[in-house]
Design a protein around this motif. Sequence first.
Motif, mmCIF file in Angstrom:
data_model
loop_
_atom_site.group_PDB
_atom_site.id
_atom_site.type_symbol
_atom_site.label_atom_id
_atom_site.label_comp_id
_atom_site.label_asym_id
_atom_site.label_seq_id
_atom_site.Cartn_x
_atom_site.Cartn_y
_atom_site.Cartn_z
ATOM 1 N N VAL A 131 0.802 -1.239 0.000
ATOM 2 C CA VAL A 131 0.000 0.000 0.000
ATOM 3 C C VAL A 131 0.830 1.282 0.000
ATOM 4 O O VAL A 131 0.270 2.378 0.016
ATOM 5 N N GLY A 132 2.150 1.160 0.048
ATOM 6 C CA GLY A 132 2.989 2.345 -0.067
ATOM 7 C C GLY A 132 3.365 3.014 1.227
ATOM 8 O O GLY A 132 4.063 4.032 1.220
ATOM 9 N N THR A 133 2.941 2.478 2.353
ATOM 10 C CA THR A 133 3.302 3.034 3.658
ATOM 11 C C THR A 133 3.403 1.892 4.660
ATOM 12 O O THR A 133 2.757 0.851 4.516
ATOM 13 N N HIS A 134 4.239 2.101 5.683
ATOM 14 C CA HIS A 134 4.371 1.106 6.741
ATOM 15 C C HIS A 134 3.110 1.065 7.609
ATOM 16 O O HIS A 134 2.308 2.017 7.596
ATOM 17 N N PRO A 135 2.934 -0.002 8.383
ATOM 18 C CA PRO A 135 1.899 0.019 9.419
ATOM 19 C C PRO A 135 2.117 1.213 10.354
ATOM 20 O O PRO A 135 3.244 1.681 10.525
ATOM 21 N N ALA A 136 1.041 1.686 10.961
ATOM 22 C CA ALA A 136 1.168 2.790 11.916
ATOM 23 C C ALA A 136 1.969 2.385 13.137
ATOM 24 O O ALA A 136 2.635 3.210 13.761
ATOM 25 N N MET A 137 1.892 1.110 13.482
ATOM 26 C CA MET A 137 2.595 0.588 14.646
ATOM 27 C C MET A 137 3.367 -0.664 14.247
ATOM 28 O O MET A 137 2.871 -1.502 13.504
ATOM 29 N N ILE A 138 4.601 -0.757 14.749
ATOM 30 C CA ILE A 138 5.464 -1.897 14.484
ATOM 31 C C ILE A 138 5.632 -2.687 15.782
ATOM 32 O O ILE A 138 5.916 -2.113 16.835
ATOM 33 N N GLY A 139 5.460 -4.002 15.708
ATOM 34 C CA GLY A 139 5.703 -4.856 16.852
ATOM 35 C C GLY A 139 7.132 -5.388 16.846
ATOM 36 O O GLY A 139 7.627 -5.838 15.812
ATOM 37 N N VAL A 140 7.817 -5.284 17.993
ATOM 38 C CA VAL A 140 9.147 -5.853 18.152
ATOM 39 C C VAL A 140 9.140 -6.740 19.394
ATOM 40 O O VAL A 140 8.124 -6.856 20.086
ATOM 41 N N ASP A 141 10.280 -7.377 19.693
ATOM 42 C CA ASP A 141 10.316 -8.335 20.801
ATOM 43 C C ASP A 141 11.652 -8.241 21.532
ATOM 44 O O ASP A 141 12.700 -8.068 20.895
ATOM 45 N N LEU A 142 11.600 -8.373 22.856
ATOM 46 C CA LEU A 142 12.812 -8.329 23.681
ATOM 47 C C LEU A 142 13.423 -9.709 23.897
ATOM 48 O O LEU A 142 14.288 -9.866 24.754
ATOM 49 N N SER A 143 13.014 -10.698 23.131
ATOM 50 C CA SER A 143 13.497 -12.066 23.353
ATOM 51 C C SER A 143 15.010 -12.167 23.263
ATOM 52 O O SER A 143 15.616 -13.033 23.904
ATOM 53 N N GLY A 144 15.651 -11.284 22.496
ATOM 54 C CA GLY A 144 17.099 -11.365 22.317
ATOM 55 C C GLY A 144 17.920 -10.688 23.387
ATOM 56 O O GLY A 144 19.150 -10.658 23.291
ATOM 57 N N LEU A 145 17.272 -10.179 24.441
ATOM 58 C CA LEU A 145 18.008 -9.442 25.473
ATOM 59 C C LEU A 145 18.273 -10.260 26.725
ATOM 60 O O LEU A 145 18.673 -9.715 27.757
ATOM 61 N N TRP B 23 7.483 -9.619 24.747
ATOM 62 C CA TRP B 23 8.638 -10.228 25.417
ATOM 63 C C TRP B 23 8.452 -11.744 25.485
ATOM 64 O O TRP B 23 7.836 -12.249 26.410
ATOM 65 N N HIS B 24 8.957 -12.437 24.483
ATOM 66 C CA HIS B 24 9.005 -13.900 24.539
ATOM 67 C C HIS B 24 10.263 -14.272 25.320
ATOM 68 O O HIS B 24 11.324 -14.521 24.752
ATOM 69 N N PHE B 25 10.090 -14.322 26.613
ATOM 70 C CA PHE B 25 11.156 -14.393 27.609
ATOM 71 C C PHE B 25 11.538 -15.863 27.834
ATOM 72 O O PHE B 25 10.745 -16.648 28.354
ATOM 73 N N ALA B 26 12.763 -16.230 27.423
ATOM 74 C CA ALA B 26 13.230 -17.596 27.643
ATOM 75 C C ALA B 26 13.288 -17.894 29.139
ATOM 76 O O ALA B 26 13.711 -17.050 29.934
ATOM 77 N N ASN B 27 12.855 -19.068 29.519
ATOM 78 C CA ASN B 27 12.797 -19.455 30.929
ATOM 79 C C ASN B 27 14.152 -19.183 31.603
ATOM 80 O O ASN B 27 15.171 -19.751 31.189
ATOM 81 N N PRO B 28 14.182 -18.333 32.632
ATOM 82 C CA PRO B 28 15.466 -17.964 33.237
ATOM 83 C C PRO B 28 16.015 -18.984 34.228
ATOM 84 O O PRO B 28 17.143 -18.825 34.708
ATOM 85 N N VAL B 29 15.240 -20.033 34.533
ATOM 86 C CA VAL B 29 15.723 -21.016 35.517
ATOM 87 C C VAL B 29 15.767 -22.438 34.972
ATOM 88 O O VAL B 29 16.122 -23.367 35.699
ATOM 89 N N SER B 30 15.413 -22.625 33.700
ATOM 90 C CA SER B 30 15.452 -23.969 33.125
ATOM 91 C C SER B 30 15.508 -23.874 31.608
ATOM 92 O O SER B 30 15.376 -22.784 31.037
ATOM 93 N N GLY B 31 15.663 -25.021 30.955
ATOM 94 C CA GLY B 31 15.557 -25.066 29.510
ATOM 95 C C GLY B 31 14.106 -24.961 29.085
ATOM 96 O O GLY B 31 13.207 -24.755 29.907
ATOM 97 N N GLY B 32 13.886 -25.110 27.789
ATOM 98 C CA GLY B 32 12.526 -25.086 27.281
ATOM 99 C C GLY B 32 12.142 -23.813 26.575
ATOM 100 O O GLY B 32 11.068 -23.732 25.985
ATOM 101 N N GLY B 33 13.014 -22.771 26.641
ATOM 102 C CA GLY B 33 12.681 -21.506 25.990
ATOM 103 C C GLY B 33 11.493 -20.831 26.644
ATOM 104 O O GLY B 33 11.229 -20.996 27.836
ATOM 105 N N PHE B 34 10.739 -20.047 25.876
ATOM 106 C CA PHE B 34 9.588 -19.340 26.456
ATOM 107 C C PHE B 34 8.352 -20.220 26.526
ATOM 108 O O PHE B 34 7.426 -19.943 27.280
ATOM 109 N N TYR B 35 8.315 -21.294 25.735
ATOM 110 C CA TYR B 35 7.195 -22.230 25.831
ATOM 111 C C TYR B 35 7.362 -23.151 27.042
ATOM 112 O O TYR B 35 8.474 -23.390 27.514
ATOM 113 N N TRP B 36 6.248 -23.660 27.528
ATOM 114 C CA TRP B 36 6.278 -24.678 28.571
ATOM 115 C C TRP B 36 6.501 -26.036 27.914
ATOM 116 O O TRP B 36 5.770 -26.417 27.022
ATOM 117 N N ARG B 37 7.522 -26.726 28.358
ATOM 118 C CA ARG B 37 7.821 -28.064 27.843
ATOM 119 C C ARG B 37 7.874 -29.027 29.012
ATOM 120 O O ARG B 37 8.740 -28.915 29.892
#
Length: 367
Positions: A70-84, A117-131
Amino acid sequence: MILGLLYTFFWNTPPKNHLIDKKATAETINLFNNLKEISKAHTLFAHQHATEYGHGWKGDEDRSDVKSVVGTHPAMIGVDLSGLSGRASRIIQQNAYDLKKNVVNTYNRGGVTTVAWHFANPVSGGGFYWRDSISKPAVKYIIPGGEAHEKYKLILNEIGQWAKSLKGANGELVPVIFRPFHEFDGDWFWWGAAHCTPEEFKTLWKFTVSYLRDELGVHNFIYAFSPDNKFNTEEEYLVRYPGDEWVDMVGMDNYADVGRDGLNIERAVKKLKIVSDYAKKKNKLAAFTETGLESIPNEKWWTDVLLKIMKSEDLELCYVLVWRNDINSPTHYYAPYPGHISVPNFKEFYEDDFTLFEEDLKDIYNK
């Protein structure tokens, strides 16, 4: 003379601050107030990771699939802090730099950023999903008194440092909508309802806000609370709500009712009305914080489903965000790209006065 004095008074009067942060920057307050006003007659269209990558591409300057259509970006852009967090320090620093550049560029163009914020589990493996058999219920470990509380503070330190690095063209702090621990009423994330009590979740939320705001001095966040769609009443919606003094925006994620599990427009509207009505009552912002139909097989979905929902029941929702367009997957995308069957209908959606895109935003950070 009198007119000059009145002009000076109104020009210099600080904007009214309805945020939970009484030290919020002027730009952050103005963004809140303008989004509140906009939501009475319009909604911002948002797309996750829109300018970072898209259908078959990654990292191109000033590109998005939406802009290509359409020639223009979305009004709002979603980003994620998962890499921090959960990575080597040098990788975290590079991720922080790349993410900062994206947010600042959006701001300097006049757009808005929402931060998940797809926050990787800080006390175990499994990433941000429950495994099962791998994940630990980390909430009880990272709240005050938990054995990993100090580790969590170090992670928040990285986020706070990043937040304070966001500077616009004139050196001002860039406001963002911060939406941590989303879809907490489901069980798929380690912070979900099956893995912590309501009180533990509220404690986590309150500590996160207070540490960022009061200890680290982050004053450019608008805090958004967004469960999935597992509620039918206001009472159910508020089961894990930490209180009005801890939330600026209320929202809802809902893929199930808009086509994923069968289309039910009436049910989607009913739930969004609960969110919108609560925001009106409490002077909060409201938003449709995540939605979309993967692959968009319904070529009229944009107007016949999404726009129809957003225009129903006098809803006041400041934005609607559809999920990302994967780089490699032939099916995992939620916004059209050139040649997709829904492009003509998306252009109708774009041209409707109700929807706002980046080109439509005028001084959203000013009074």
